[in-house]
Design a protein around this motif. Sequence first.
Motif, PDB file in Angstrom:
ATOM      1  N   ILE A 361       0.947  -1.254  -0.066  1.00 56.23           N
ATOM      2  CA  ILE A 361       0.012   0.022  -0.065  1.00 56.23           C
ATOM      3  C   ILE A 361       0.751   1.171  -0.166  1.00 56.23           C
ATOM      4  O   ILE A 361       0.636   2.048  -0.676  1.00 56.23           O
ATOM      5  CB  ILE A 361      -0.832  -0.197   1.111  1.00 56.23           C
ATOM      6  N   GLY A 362       1.977   1.074   0.789  1.00 50.32           N
ATOM      7  CA  GLY A 362       2.733   2.633   1.119  1.00 50.32           C
ATOM      8  C   GLY A 362       3.939   2.605   0.205  1.00 50.32           C
ATOM      9  O   GLY A 362       4.588   3.508   0.016  1.00 50.32           O
ATOM     10  N   GLY A 363       4.385   1.433  -0.603  1.00 50.16           N
ATOM     11  CA  GLY A 363       5.519   1.543  -1.153  1.00 50.16           C
ATOM     12  C   GLY A 363       6.825   1.059  -0.582  1.00 50.16           C
ATOM     13  O   GLY A 363       6.514   0.760   0.817  1.00 50.16           O
ATOM     14  N   TRP A 364       7.854   1.041  -1.352  1.00 50.86           N
ATOM     15  CA  TRP A 364       8.999   0.313  -0.574  1.00 50.86           C
ATOM     16  C   TRP A 364       9.827   1.108   0.564  1.00 50.86           C
ATOM     17  O   TRP A 364      10.614   0.839   1.270  1.00 50.86           O
ATOM     18  CB  TRP A 364      10.192   0.050  -1.710  1.00 50.86           C
ATOM     19  N   LYS A 365       9.572   2.501   0.611  1.00 53.94           N
ATOM     20  CA  LYS A 365       9.961   3.260   1.470  1.00 53.94           C
ATOM     21  C   LYS A 365       9.391   3.523   2.861  1.00 53.94           C
ATOM     22  O   LYS A 365       9.467   4.395   3.747  1.00 53.94           O
ATOM     23  CB  LYS A 365      10.203   4.801   0.866  1.00 53.94           C
ATOM     24  N   ILE A 366       8.050   2.583   2.887  1.00 53.46           N
ATOM     25  CA  ILE A 366       7.446   2.755   4.083  1.00 53.46           C
ATOM     26  C   ILE A 366       7.920   2.199   5.361  1.00 53.46           C
ATOM     27  O   ILE A 366       7.344   2.669   6.444  1.00 53.46           O
ATOM     28  CB  ILE A 366       6.190   1.626   3.649  1.00 53.46           C
ATOM     29  N   ASP A 367       9.196   1.790   5.428  1.00 54.54           N
ATOM     30  CA  ASP A 367       9.803   1.355   6.453  1.00 54.54           C
ATOM     31  C   ASP A 367      10.488   2.557   7.322  1.00 54.54           C
ATOM     32  O   ASP A 367      11.066   2.582   8.385  1.00 54.54           O
ATOM     33  CB  ASP A 367      10.849   0.251   6.214  1.00 54.54           C
ATOM     34  N   LYS A 368      10.674   3.780   6.412  1.00 54.45           N
ATOM     35  CA  LYS A 368      11.143   4.867   6.917  1.00 54.45           C
ATOM     36  C   LYS A 368       9.963   5.858   7.305  1.00 54.45           C
ATOM     37  O   LYS A 368      10.485   7.061   7.888  1.00 54.45           O
ATOM     38  CB  LYS A 368      11.823   5.660   5.722  1.00 54.45           C
ATOM     39  N   ALA A 369       8.864   5.539   7.542  1.00 52.45           N
ATOM     40  CA  ALA A 369       7.662   6.266   7.997  1.00 52.45           C
ATOM     41  C   ALA A 369       7.861   6.569   9.555  1.00 52.45           C
ATOM     42  O   ALA A 369       8.258   5.694  10.154  1.00 52.45           O
ATOM     43  CB  ALA A 369       6.361   5.727   7.718  1.00 52.45           C
ATOM     44  N   PRO A 370       7.484   7.749  10.092  1.00 51.90           N
ATOM     45  CA  PRO A 370       7.610   8.184  11.579  1.00 51.90           C
ATOM     46  C   PRO A 370       6.373   7.138  12.176  1.00 51.90           C
ATOM     47  O   PRO A 370       5.673   6.477  11.520  1.00 51.90           O
ATOM     48  CB  PRO A 370       7.296   9.410  11.414  1.00 51.90           C
ATOM     49  N   SER A 371       6.620   7.036  13.632  1.00 50.30           N
ATOM     50  CA  SER A 371       5.843   6.152  14.349  1.00 50.30           C
ATOM     51  C   SER A 371       4.327   6.617  14.040  1.00 50.30           C
ATOM     52  O   SER A 371       4.192   8.034  14.166  1.00 50.30           O
ATOM     53  CB  SER A 371       6.214   6.247  15.830  1.00 50.30           C
ATOM     54  N   VAL A 372       3.405   5.613  13.798  1.00 50.39           N
ATOM     55  CA  VAL A 372       2.106   6.286  13.881  1.00 50.39           C
ATOM     56  C   VAL A 372       1.279   6.554  15.111  1.00 50.39           C
ATOM     57  O   VAL A 372       0.482   7.257  15.216  1.00 50.39           O
ATOM     58  CB  VAL A 372       0.920   4.999  13.213  1.00 50.39           C
ATOM     59  N   ALA A 373       1.903   6.403  16.310  1.00 56.55           N
ATOM     60  CA  ALA A 373       1.663   6.832  17.520  1.00 56.55           C
ATOM     61  C   ALA A 373       1.758   8.561  17.535  1.00 56.55           C
ATOM     62  O   ALA A 373       1.134   9.062  18.217  1.00 56.55           O
ATOM     63  CB  ALA A 373       2.302   6.206  18.866  1.00 56.55           C
ATOM     64  N   GLU A 374       2.955   8.930  16.840  1.00 61.60           N
ATOM     65  CA  GLU A 374       3.113  10.577  16.846  1.00 61.60           C
ATOM     66  C   GLU A 374       2.590  10.891  15.618  1.00 61.60           C
ATOM     67  O   GLU A 374       2.442  12.438  15.518  1.00 61.60           O
ATOM     68  CB  GLU A 374       4.521  10.736  16.811  1.00 61.60           C
ATOM     69  N   HIS A 375       2.464  10.567  14.482  1.00 65.12           N
ATOM     70  CA  HIS A 375       2.094  10.877  13.303  1.00 65.12           C
ATOM     71  C   HIS A 375       1.162  10.106  12.580  1.00 65.12           C
ATOM     72  O   HIS A 375       1.491   8.973  11.907  1.00 65.12           O
ATOM     73  CB  HIS A 375       3.168  11.381  12.488  1.00 65.12           C
ATOM     74  N   PHE A 376       0.061  10.669  12.451  1.00 69.62           N
ATOM     75  CA  PHE A 376      -1.153   9.422  11.783  1.00 69.62           C
ATOM     76  C   PHE A 376      -2.241  10.394  11.098  1.00 69.62           C
ATOM     77  O   PHE A 376      -2.981  11.126  11.918  1.00 69.62           O
ATOM     78  CB  PHE A 376      -1.804   8.551  12.627  1.00 69.62           C
ATOM     79  N   ILE A 377      -2.338  10.291   9.946  1.00 66.06           N
ATOM     80  CA  ILE A 377      -3.599  11.079   9.181  1.00 66.06           C
ATOM     81  C   ILE A 377      -4.528  10.221   8.636  1.00 66.06           C
ATOM     82  O   ILE A 377      -4.192   9.384   7.739  1.00 66.06           O
ATOM     83  CB  ILE A 377      -2.799  11.765   7.975  1.00 66.06           C
ATOM     84  N   TRP A 378      -5.724  10.116   9.039  1.00 63.82           N
ATOM     85  CA  TRP A 378      -6.751   9.296   8.832  1.00 63.82           C
ATOM     86  C   TRP A 378      -7.109   9.062   7.335  1.00 63.82           C
ATOM     87  O   TRP A 378      -7.572   7.983   6.706  1.00 63.82           O
ATOM     88  CB  TRP A 378      -8.116   9.573   9.672  1.00 63.82           C
ATOM     89  N   THR A 379      -7.008  10.186   6.608  1.00 69.17           N
ATOM     90  CA  THR A 379      -7.481  10.257   5.250  1.00 69.17           C
ATOM     91  C   THR A 379      -6.038   9.949   4.487  1.00 69.17           C
ATOM     92  O   THR A 379      -6.321   9.986   3.026  1.00 69.17           O
ATOM     93  CB  THR A 379      -7.815  11.457   4.821  1.00 69.17           C
ATOM     94  N   ASP A 380      -5.056   9.527   4.677  1.00 62.99           N
ATOM     95  CA  ASP A 380      -3.773   9.400   3.949  1.00 62.99           C
ATOM     96  C   ASP A 380      -3.638   8.063   3.978  1.00 62.99           C
ATOM     97  O   ASP A 380      -3.293   7.277   4.946  1.00 62.99           O
ATOM     98  CB  ASP A 380      -2.536  10.094   4.771  1.00 62.99           C
ATOM     99  N   HIS A 381      -3.372   7.282   2.877  1.00 66.95           N
ATOM    100  CA  HIS A 381      -3.335   5.750   2.790  1.00 66.95           C
ATOM    101  C   HIS A 381      -1.845   5.655   3.100  1.00 66.95           C
ATOM    102  O   HIS A 381      -1.612   4.396   3.546  1.00 66.95           O
ATOM    103  CB  HIS A 381      -3.623   5.354   1.168  1.00 66.95           C
ATOM    104  N   THR A 382      -0.884   6.492   3.170  1.00 64.17           N
ATOM    105  CA  THR A 382       0.369   6.109   3.713  1.00 64.17           C
ATOM    106  C   THR A 382       0.468   5.973   4.989  1.00 64.17           C
ATOM    107  O   THR A 382       1.060   5.167   5.639  1.00 64.17           O
ATOM    108  CB  THR A 382       1.284   7.411   3.120  1.00 64.17           C
ATOM    109  N   SER A 383      -0.494   6.643   5.774  1.00 60.10           N
ATOM    110  CA  SER A 383      -0.429   6.560   7.169  1.00 60.10           C
ATOM    111  C   SER A 383      -0.989   5.120   7.671  1.00 60.10           C
ATOM    112  O   SER A 383      -0.480   4.459   8.488  1.00 60.10           O
ATOM    113  CB  SER A 383      -1.319   7.371   7.829  1.00 60.10           C
ATOM    114  N   TRP A 384      -1.888   4.548   6.831  1.00 60.05           N
ATOM    115  CA  TRP A 384      -2.512   3.398   6.868  1.00 60.05           C
ATOM    116  C   TRP A 384      -1.567   2.256   6.685  1.00 60.05           C
ATOM    117  O   TRP A 384      -1.261   1.219   7.494  1.00 60.05           O
ATOM    118  CB  TRP A 384      -3.720   2.924   6.258  1.00 60.05           C
TER     119      TRP A 384
END
Length: 708
Positions: A361-384
């Motif tokens: 869903i998020g692509g190969w760089k999803i492992d670099k995403a910040p913690s969802v406990a600190e940054h989560f956007i409900w309408t953003d598929h990258t957050s999911w």
Amino acid sequence: MTEMITADLVDLELDLSAETKEAAARSLAERMVALGRVSDLDGFLADVAAREAQMPTGLDGGIGIPHCRSAHVTEPTLAFGRSTRGIDFGAPDGPADLIFLIAAPAGADDAHLTILSSLARQLMDAEFTGALRSAPTAQEAAALIRGEASPGAERDEDGSGDAPDAEEPDAEEPGAEEPGAEEPGAEEPGAEEPGAEELGAPAPPFRIVAVTSCPTGIAHTYMAAESLENAAREAGVELTVETQGSAGFTRLDPAVIAAADAVIFAHDVPVRDKPRFAGKPTVDVGVKAGINRPAELIAEVREKAARGETTAPTGTAPVDNAGDADDGYGTKLRKWLMSGVSYMVPFVAAGGLLIALGFAIGGWKIDKAPSVAEHFIWTDHTSWAALLFQIGGLAFAFLVPVLAGYIAYGMADRPGLVPGFVGGSVAVTIDAGFLGGLAAGLLAGAVVMGIQRVRIPAVLRGIMPVVVIPLISSAVVGFLMFLVVGKPIASLQSALTDWLEGLTGANAIILGVILGLMMCFDLGGPLNKVAYAFAVGGLTHPTDGSLKVMAAAMAAGMVPPLAMALATTVRGRLFTKTERENGKAAWFLGASFITEGAIPFAAADPLRVIPASMAGGAVTGALSMAFGCTLRAPHGGVFVVPLIGQPLLYLVAVAAGVGVSTGVVVLLKGARKTAPSGEGAGDDAGAESKGGAPLGEAPDGKRESVTA
């Protein structure tokens, strides 16, 4: 039972202080507190109430037996109370006049629990309970319970025993024995009864094996066993019981189970190693049914046996398949390792697929995403996608600790869990990886087994399982993993990772062949699991080399069921009707990377199916490595193709292996077919099974000519 009950723990006038079961438990518990046997009255009574809430402790025959294991008990203790009015403990036949309160420490040792089990068995003896009802003093009641006084002693002292009746047959009545002794033909009818010699030895008795267990394993477990044994004697049945109580249990001899005609389960907790009893008529009830109506259970299971009813095999936890005591070390080691791998696999599936979905869903760089406990956007598929990836990562972090913990569990049961998990966590900390987890699990199990063999002072036995064993074993395993064996294993793991990373050309192809052969040799068995666990272990610290290994392992594992499905489609006449039906399901199983889908074919014809599967698996593993295919998901088959590096070439590798396996199995099966043309192997199924060997082979495996 000398130290467990004294006269101070007996109340023959419980009516004066209690009318309810709660009040009775409190009154008896206060006596324990007064003697220093219970440290916290309210805490202990809360544990008693919690046990009572699981299942009423009243038994038929006027007995109440509240009991529990509690951290507030300093030593195993038994208190006894007698009530003339009776107190309701939930028994079907009414209130109880004999009340036993059993208090066991949270870590009660085997010896004391064995003594408590003997009391439970005595309660099934009407003479024993009758003596307790008539005991005039607390001292005599305590002596009866301790086994220091005979239940029939009072009757013999007052002359009301059975001795006079026993002498009556010897009365000097003239001629009492003369008819039988002097009559000339007195013995002849019995000796010459028609058919007496033809009958030979009497038929063996009906044999039953039983398993009893209850939540605490202190009382009901052993009372049910005694009740069943008494009923079996009255019914002329041979019965052997396995009591799965708190003091542990000894498995029934496999020969005894094999010789049994039927099985009775009287239990309130799962029966361990239940598949041992599969295929026999079975009655499965709660433990109280074993206590209250044993004769009915015996009659019921005999009726089932007469009707020919049997039970099917059932699954069980790997650790429960401990095997026979005379298994060789190699067999035991395989079972211990399989225990750890089998418990690890669900974490692999859940964590790995969540990680794979995160990448999808998020692509190969999803492992670099910040913690969802600190940054989560409900309408953003990258957050999911990040949420799925991070949940999967947490699940994946358990792989090595779970592997180590349950290897130790397989070796030493529950006491092995704590040091096993600690050792596995150390392996993760020092980057010892999958190999470190294996070593930690084996070390933890060995340390616990060693501690359990040491003779421990009685004062420490109560805290051994909950304090001493976890403390000492965790410290020892942690020391060994951090400072002794962990570093060399971590170095080996690092070298292995570097080797995988640098694999190119012929070396990569050879590794692919080996992985393919292992994945297809036993189709989901131990060798398959070792290869799979090796591949999954690399995903904890993914590199290009470890991702190639994962891809090759999954590709090879898909080959056997897909090949059997294709073979039943293109040359169905070489297979039986049942195999052709199995072939339809094998399409989906193979596509889903469930290698076990080929087992029905291998079981029916292993000498042809297994070599064919291995040939195709080796080809697929080699091609996958040669093509440089990679895979970040540990499972999923064709459903995770979008997550595969070089997906088209990956499918080509799988297709090539399937083609090779299909061709080989068709060739081998066709070579055995020497019957005239027009007769399919499916039509020959009856002939093939009649002799217990494939058509064209004698039962001993030698070829024989087959003519029309």
